[in-house]
Design an enzyme around this catalytic site. Structure first.
Site, PDB file in Angstrom:
ATOM      1  N   LYS A  67      16.544   6.316 -11.187  1.00 30.08           N
ATOM      2  CA  LYS A  67      16.509   5.958  -9.506  1.00 30.08           C
ATOM      3  C   LYS A  67      16.179   4.626 -10.306  1.00 30.08           C
ATOM      4  O   LYS A  67      16.607   3.088  -9.915  1.00 30.08           O
ATOM      5  CB  LYS A  67      15.790   6.116  -8.807  1.00 30.08           C
ATOM      6  N   ASP A  92      16.383   6.594   0.713  1.00 26.06           N
ATOM      7  CA  ASP A  92      17.268   7.754  -0.420  1.00 26.06           C
ATOM      8  C   ASP A  92      17.555   8.768  -0.325  1.00 26.06           C
ATOM      9  O   ASP A  92      18.208   9.567  -0.767  1.00 26.06           O
ATOM     10  CB  ASP A  92      15.341   7.629  -0.642  1.00 26.06           C
ATOM     11  N   HIS A 112      18.200  -1.104  -6.557  1.00 23.84           N
ATOM     12  CA  HIS A 112      17.699  -2.475  -6.444  1.00 23.84           C
ATOM     13  C   HIS A 112      15.712  -3.077  -6.806  1.00 23.84           C
ATOM     14  O   HIS A 112      15.965  -3.867  -7.735  1.00 23.84           O
ATOM     15  CB  HIS A 112      17.424  -2.756  -4.670  1.00 23.84           C
ATOM     16  N   ARG A 113      15.402  -2.647  -6.599  1.00 20.91           N
ATOM     17  CA  ARG A 113      13.584  -2.932  -6.616  1.00 20.91           C
ATOM     18  C   ARG A 113      13.799  -2.415  -8.628  1.00 20.91           C
ATOM     19  O   ARG A 113      12.919  -3.459  -8.837  1.00 20.91           O
ATOM     20  CB  ARG A 113      12.965  -1.253  -5.966  1.00 20.91           C
ATOM     21  N   LYS A 124       6.243   2.856  -4.072  1.00 25.53           N
ATOM     22  CA  LYS A 124       7.128   1.799  -4.584  1.00 25.53           C
ATOM     23  C   LYS A 124       6.122   1.538  -5.436  1.00 25.53           C
ATOM     24  O   LYS A 124       6.108   0.871  -7.130  1.00 25.53           O
ATOM     25  CB  LYS A 124       6.265   0.491  -3.512  1.00 25.53           C
ATOM     26  N   ASN A 143       0.677  -0.941   0.012  1.00 19.53           N
ATOM     27  CA  ASN A 143       0.177  -0.010  -0.255  1.00 19.53           C
ATOM     28  C   ASN A 143       0.498   1.519   0.039  1.00 19.53           C
ATOM     29  O   ASN A 143      -0.251   1.991   0.289  1.00 19.53           O
ATOM     30  CB  ASN A 143      -0.888   0.496   1.099  1.00 19.53           C
ATOM     31  N   ASP A 153      10.488  -7.158  -0.546  1.00 20.35           N
ATOM     32  CA  ASP A 153      10.650  -6.948   0.607  1.00 20.35           C
ATOM     33  C   ASP A 153      12.426  -6.916   0.665  1.00 20.35           C
ATOM     34  O   ASP A 153      13.279  -7.065  -0.289  1.00 20.35           O
ATOM     35  CB  ASP A 153      10.760  -8.371   1.733  1.00 20.35           C
ATOM     36  N   GLY A 192      12.008   6.430   2.216  1.00 19.80           N
ATOM     37  CA  GLY A 192      12.876   5.313   3.099  1.00 19.80           C
ATOM     38  C   GLY A 192      14.703   6.243   2.859  1.00 19.80           C
ATOM     39  O   GLY A 192      14.169   7.993   3.502  1.00 19.80           O
TER      40      GLY A 192
END
Ligand code: IMP
Length: 198
Positions: free
Chosen positions: A171, A151, A176-177, A12, A8, A68, A149
């Site tokens: 980014k 960043d 990573h994501r 992201k 949520n 995660d 976060g």
């Protein structure tokens, strides 16, 4: 293809949607009537991602994925790692987490760190894991206001700017994501291509 993304977190959601592109429609747990916090009590990123995707799958029976992420700082023995969300407090207090990280690294010469994302996908009832890593270091002060976060403190290798000073596209290209989601997208596209051939 329509698929549930077990988050949520609006940041992201938009990062992942941008990488997956228009061919995928992401649905949130809330849109499926799941309003409660999804439990994440595992000891590793893999366990947490898997716990979140199974939680959604058990309640909806639908294809879904969860991610995660942890920030692993070398001088802190890999902390905050799986505890990245609740590093300073019980909640997701980004500002407090960043303050604590700077305090714990005060005077440290080794500021190497990496973000690691694990995605757990449940497709047709079977689980698949994907990983994405970005190496970098922790700056000695916060900079930028994009993202979320850690960043403002994380500077990826090859750059002199924090993630929070980059556009979402910049980014995503190295994060990573972004890396984990591109692996997920490749996999989903290959499955879809197979389905269209049949
Ligand atoms: P999550 O469990 O995947 O939501 O991530 C745990 C924590 O890691 C979040 O609460 C953030 O503090 C941090 N985090 C996750 N992804 C990122 C990111 O892309 N940039 C900065 N911090 C992040």
């Amino acid at each position: 293809m329509e698929i549930i993304f077990a988050t949520n977190n609006a940041h992201k959601l938009s990062e992942v949607q941008a990488v997956l592109g228009d061919g995928f429609r992401l649905v949130t747990p809330r849109q499926c009537g799941i309003d409660e916090d999804i439990p994440e009590t595992g000891a590793t990123l893999e366990e947490n991602a898997s716990q979140k995707s199974h939680y959604i799958h058990e309640r909806t029976g639908r294809d879904c994925f969860a991610d995660d992420t942890g920030l692993e700082v070398e001088a802190l023995g890999g902390a905050p790692g799986v505890h990245s969300a609740r590093y300073a407090t019980d909640g997701h207090d980004f500002a407090a987490n960043n303050r604590l990280l700077l305090k714990n690294l005060q005077g440290a010469t080794n500021r190497r760190a990496r973000f690691r994302t694990v995605i757990s996908l449940i497709l047709d009832g079977r689980e698949h894991l994907f990983e994405g890593i970005v190496e970098g270091h922790i700056a000695d002060h916060e900079a930028g206001c994009e993202g979320f976060g850690y960043d403002p403190l994380f500077i990826p290798d090859g750059f002199d700017r924090s993630f929070a000073e980059m556009s979402p596209d910049e980014k995503n290209a190295v994060s990573h994501r972004g890396r984990a989601v591109r692996k997920l997208a490749e996999f989903l596209k290959s499955i879809e291509a197979g389905r269209n051939v049949k």
